[in-house]
Design a protein around this motif. Structure first.
Motif, PDB file in Angstrom:
ATOM      1  N   SER A  37       0.717  -1.244  -0.015  1.00 59.71           N
ATOM      2  CA  SER A  37       0.094   0.024   0.036  1.00 59.71           C
ATOM      3  C   SER A  37       0.727   1.337  -0.084  1.00 59.71           C
ATOM      4  CB  SER A  37      -0.861  -0.037   1.293  1.00 59.71           C
ATOM      5  OG  SER A  37      -1.708   1.320   1.279  1.00 59.71           O
ATOM      6  N   SER A  38       0.392   2.144  -0.621  1.00 55.51           N
ATOM      7  CA  SER A  38       1.226   3.555  -0.667  1.00 55.51           C
ATOM      8  C   SER A  38       0.907   4.610   0.692  1.00 55.51           C
ATOM      9  CB  SER A  38       0.749   4.374  -1.902  1.00 55.51           C
ATOM     10  OG  SER A  38      -0.570   4.729  -2.001  1.00 55.51           O
ATOM     11  N   LYS A  39       0.111   3.937   1.502  1.00 51.61           N
ATOM     12  CA  LYS A  39      -0.230   4.700   2.838  1.00 51.61           C
ATOM     13  C   LYS A  39      -0.682   3.666   3.675  1.00 51.61           C
ATOM     14  CE  LYS A  39      -5.476   5.148   1.637  1.00 51.61           C
ATOM     15  NZ  LYS A  39      -6.456   5.677   1.506  1.00 51.61           N
TER      16      LYS A  39
ATOM     17  N   SER B 261      -1.687   1.132   6.291  1.00 52.81           N
ATOM     18  CA  SER B 261      -2.963   0.141   6.456  1.00 52.81           C
ATOM     19  C   SER B 261      -2.698  -0.768   7.361  1.00 52.81           C
ATOM     20  CB  SER B 261      -3.207  -0.366   5.096  1.00 52.81           C
ATOM     21  OG  SER B 261      -2.096  -1.437   4.800  1.00 52.81           O
TER      22      SER B 261
ATOM     23  N   LYS C  29      -1.093   9.147   9.442  1.00 49.75           N
ATOM     24  CA  LYS C  29       0.136   8.817   8.722  1.00 49.75           C
ATOM     25  C   LYS C  29       1.326   9.054   9.644  1.00 49.75           C
ATOM     26  CE  LYS C  29      -0.495  12.744   5.621  1.00 49.75           C
ATOM     27  NZ  LYS C  29      -0.691  13.141   4.242  1.00 49.75           N
TER      28      LYS C  29
ATOM     29  N   MET D 251       5.054   4.508   7.648  1.00 50.50           N
ATOM     30  CA  MET D 251       4.607   4.991   6.420  1.00 50.50           C
ATOM     31  C   MET D 251       3.799   3.811   5.966  1.00 50.50           C
ATOM     32  SD  MET D 251       7.352   7.165   4.453  1.00 50.50           S
ATOM     33  CE  MET D 251       6.282   7.867   3.351  1.00 50.50           C
ATOM     34  N   LYS D 252       3.705   2.691   6.145  1.00 53.97           N
ATOM     35  CA  LYS D 252       3.183   1.543   5.897  1.00 53.97           C
ATOM     36  C   LYS D 252       2.088   0.909   6.942  1.00 53.97           C
ATOM     37  CE  LYS D 252       7.384   0.302   3.098  1.00 53.97           C
ATOM     38  NZ  LYS D 252       8.459  -0.777   2.958  1.00 53.97           N
TER      39      LYS D 252
ATOM     40  N   SER E 288      -0.503   0.934   9.839  1.00 52.74           N
ATOM     41  CA  SER E 288      -1.303   1.787  10.794  1.00 52.74           C
ATOM     42  C   SER E 288      -1.129   2.162  12.219  1.00 52.74           C
ATOM     43  CB  SER E 288      -2.693   1.438  10.337  1.00 52.74           C
ATOM     44  OG  SER E 288      -3.209   1.626   9.149  1.00 52.74           O
TER      45      SER E 288
END
Length: 257
Positions: free
Chosen positions: A14-16, A18, A67, A166-167, A169
């Protein structure tokens, strides 16, 4: 379920942030996953702080906008704290003071702050996810079979993941909690030491902070083991403070808000 002391987590696609990594680890048998991140490692003054956020199999998607704390404005971070606390199964922030950093070195101080955060939790995580590629949480003197003989509380198994903030949550949320709490501490310290402008620079090597050090010298809340070299602040050598992630230090110093 395997029980490694330290391992590598599979990267998220994922780019954000999760829960992809956390869910993968839960499928391996680790029910309570603790995301952990530190702030203040590269600062010249104030504590180093470690946030921890625990999630379980019932935890839903992280609140929108959460984030890596360095990518958020101070106002955005502060607004997220209540939502993160409601979302998490459990959470805590631990600190190690500037004096403790000078006494034991930055890596041992990180371990101290992280241990304090874990001890504040109401639950015991099955696994800790650390940002980066170095496990600074596990005490090398109490690793492996030696830890089983120790009556003191043991650190849960640890897995490391580069850019976990960044990866994952849970790690991003831990970063937000730690950053907000440490920033508030520096704002409070500013009232006693306004010449350093800690309300603005949060103890990092911003130009106004360096200028104040030149004019007034350090105070009791500065890390005396940090030194000046050709006008730049240099952290202690690894043999006195443990290995240091230089990229993380530079990243923190570039994102003073």
């Amino acid at each position: 379920m395997t029980t490694p002391t330290s391992r590598k987590a599979a990267p998220s696609r994922s780019s954000k942030p999760s829960l992809r990594v956390e869910r993968s680890l839960q499928r391996e048998g680790y029910r309570l996953i603790a995301g952990m991140d530190e702030v203040g490692r590269g600062a010249l003054a104030g504590p180093v702080s470690v946030g921890v956020v625990v999630i379980d199999e019932h935890t839903r998607t992280v609140p929108q906008g959460v984030k890596d704390s360095k990518l958020l404005s101070p106002m955005a971070r502060e607004r997220m704290v209540p939502a993160v606390r409601r979302w998490a199964t459990d959470y805590a922030v631990g600190h190690a003071s500037a004096q403790e950093i000078d006494d034991v070195g930055i890596m041992a101080a990180l371990r101290l702050a992280g241990t304090r955060a874990l001890e504040t939790l109401r639950v015991i995580p099955d696994l800790v996810v650390l940002d980066g590629n170095h496990d600074w949480l596990t005490d090398p003197q109490r690793d492996g079979l030696l830890a089983l003989l120790d009556d003191a509380s043991r650190t849960p198994p640890v897995t490391t993941l580069i850019k976990a903030d960044m990866k994952c949550s849970s790690v991003a949320a831990a970063s937000v909690l730690a950053k907000v709490e440490r920033d508030a501490m520096l704002v409070g310290f500013h009232e006693d030491f306004p010449q350093y402008n800690w309300a603005g620079n949060k103890g990092y090597s911003a130009p106004d902070h360096l200028a104040a050090l030149e004019a007034h010298g350090p105070c009791a809340l500065h890390r005396r083991s940090w030194r000046r070299c050709n006008g730049e602040v240099v952290m202690p050598e690894p043999d006195s403070a443990g290995s240091v992630d230089d990229d993380a230090v530079v990243k923190e110093q570039m994102h003073v808000r």
